[in-house]
Design a protein around this motif. Sequence first.
Motif, mmCIF file in Angstrom:
data_model
loop_
_atom_site.group_PDB
_atom_site.id
_atom_site.type_symbol
_atom_site.label_atom_id
_atom_site.label_comp_id
_atom_site.label_asym_id
_atom_site.label_seq_id
_atom_site.Cartn_x
_atom_site.Cartn_y
_atom_site.Cartn_z
ATOM 1 N N LEU A 176 24.888 5.896 9.273
ATOM 2 C CA LEU A 176 25.431 6.591 10.586
ATOM 3 C C LEU A 176 24.458 6.642 11.684
ATOM 4 N N GLY A 177 22.909 6.791 11.184
ATOM 5 C CA GLY A 177 22.003 6.776 12.207
ATOM 6 C C GLY A 177 21.983 5.562 12.692
ATOM 7 N N ASP A 178 22.252 4.487 12.170
ATOM 8 C CA ASP A 178 21.976 2.978 12.555
ATOM 9 C C ASP A 178 23.107 3.060 13.585
ATOM 10 N N TYR A 179 24.310 3.251 13.326
ATOM 11 C CA TYR A 179 25.541 3.280 14.257
ATOM 12 C C TYR A 179 25.228 4.091 15.377
ATOM 13 N N TYR A 180 25.083 5.252 15.384
ATOM 14 C CA TYR A 180 24.875 6.148 16.609
ATOM 15 C C TYR A 180 23.594 5.640 17.601
ATOM 16 N N GLU A 181 22.571 5.064 16.758
ATOM 17 C CA GLU A 181 21.567 4.232 17.532
ATOM 18 C C GLU A 181 22.130 3.332 18.458
ATOM 19 N N LYS A 182 22.791 2.479 18.068
ATOM 20 C CA LYS A 182 23.306 1.356 18.624
ATOM 21 C C LYS A 182 24.442 1.621 19.595
ATOM 22 N N ASN A 183 25.341 2.776 19.308
ATOM 23 C CA ASN A 183 26.577 2.848 20.092
ATOM 24 C C ASN A 183 26.870 3.900 20.884
ATOM 25 N N GLU A 184 25.643 5.015 20.401
ATOM 26 C CA GLU A 184 25.835 6.361 21.415
ATOM 27 C C GLU A 184 24.875 6.540 22.346
ATOM 28 N N LYS A 185 24.053 5.665 22.806
ATOM 29 C CA LYS A 185 22.847 5.813 23.776
ATOM 30 C C LYS A 185 23.545 5.706 24.940
#
Length: 192
Positions: A183-192
Amino acid sequence: MNEQELITELKAGNQTAFNLLIKEQQSRVFNSALGILQNQLDAEDITQEVFLSVYQHINQFKGESKLSTWIYRITIAKSLEFIRSKKRKKRFAFIQNLITDDGLNPITEIPNFFHPGVQLENKERAAILFAAIDKLPANQKTAFVLHKTEGLSYAEIAEVMEVTISSVESLMFRARQNLQKLLGDYYEKNEK
């Protein structure tokens, strides 16, 4: 009707008792299968298979655990077998992926999957979470789904999975670590 009476009636082939069992356990079985399979049609099929198996094998139930625990075991076993069967069928199509995939690659897309227990405003985040859960190893996924979506205690999960409580604690710890990474990887890429 208490559990022992229900079991006695089920073993006697009482259709009314079987209908009562389905009414009492159907949503639990479906939600457990759905949490693992993440596909409504597959979960419906597994739910039917579980109750067919219960009907066919109720005389083998020894009463060493609660009836609901036995049914959870059947649900988990059938769900995981379904996944294994599906993977075997797709093995040749994804051979390159199997060679290089450690099963913990970051989530890159949001699946079109919704669990009935998730409120409407949380559906997108829930879909992302379930995509991450789907990437967990089977035993971690099973423990996590039983605890977080079904609300079972670690002791109940240990009984269903036929492991020790400390094993469940370890599975949950590793599941949380893996989910944080995914989830960290996902949010790092998509939630910035």
